[in-house]
Design an enzyme around this catalytic site. Sequence first.
Site: not given
Ligand code: DGY
Length: 423
Positions: A33, A40, A167, A397
């Site tokens: 990320y 976050d 998600d 995570e």
């Molecule tokens: C990802 O790319 O997995 C994120 O959760 C999207 O915000």
Amino acid sequence: MTEFSATDLSAHARSILRANDHGGYTVPTARLYPFQWNWDSAFVAIGFSTFDEARAWSELEFLVKGQWEDGLIPQIIFHAPSDDYFPGPKVWGIDRTPPTSGISQPPVLASAARALWERCSDRALAEAKLAEIYPAALRYHRWWQQARDPQRTGLVSILHPWETGMDNSPAWDMALARVPTDTVTVIERRDTTLIDPSMRPRGEEYQRFIHLVDLFRGLNWDAAKMFAASPFRVADIGINAILLRAERDLLVLADRFGTKAEAAEISARAELLQAGIRRQWSERHGVFLSRDLVTDAPIEAATSAGFLPLWAGATTPEQSVAMAAKLEKWAGAVAFLVPSFDPTDPRFEPMRYWRGPVWLVVNWMIGHGLLANGQEALGLRVHADTTRLVREQGFAEYFDPRDGSGLGGGEFSWTAAIWLLLE
Ligand code: DGY
């Protein structure tokens, strides 16, 4: 199993936040990320406030730099380019500086701003920063109501699972099944080259995620057109509870930084949300449920988000007791609270992203919610599980609720932030 001392862990947590600092904003973790993510950053700011106030404020200032004229604060702000992530700025096709995605994420901003304000030792600095952050948060909350609850039902809607931050939750399965799998954009996932694919959303989910991005890009990211056209429209109990809490936190800031009229406006929105959330209580599940707004039916899936009305202060005493009983039941099925999905449900997948693993930011909100609602023992248990996960597994995570194994990305910013708040 290695156990680390609290002092070492706190030094390590601070070094994670420093290492993930890209010059004023923090990436959630390297490579996986590589930009600034909305919720976050809010948690990271609170984490920074435990040892570097100026840096904490800067996190929120960088977030606000991504705000649109209509008030939207996007889910991702692409302050600097990176090839490590899909979908990057080209796929979103939004011509702004800095480039951003075109959807939002759980609005923790005002709650973070209040936390920083209450923790601050440098009052002059805090006042200067809040003079900008308070109005931005106010515009953001107005956006949620205007763009996402235009009929004032009391529940704001989300148009993409990415907006929930959760998600691939089983709660979205049925609504997402309505979204076609064909895409204009060629899908080039990077996440599954960095992380074991069994810990990430499935390929078919990505096709539907990207189908929605293609659809919205085709509508030029026009909020009203997106709302009308999206085949995925859901009232996420998590977002609604987080927004209600954020409205209450904004109200505290309005007393000092806003006007009487703004305070009245915020209170009115909070009342409407509170009534909307109350309607999502499920006696049968013992938690609050999200709602599919296309079929106008509750989504029969008990997730960790269903406990977040505790964080919002939106529950009756009876509901708090019932939720505690539900959590006790979950505690009988897994070793660590709070799994992101009901561990007794056949759809539970303990290692796959939001289909079962424990996420510490959610634990932090639920733990505080329990403590604030008369469930002291269980609140302390959730906090103890949270810190034990870090002591045993480090700053992952997310975590397997069965044995605590660390999953997904490592050296994770918001996990480090939560450790600093609970150590
Ligand atoms: C990802 O790319 O997995 C994120 O959760 C999207 O915000």
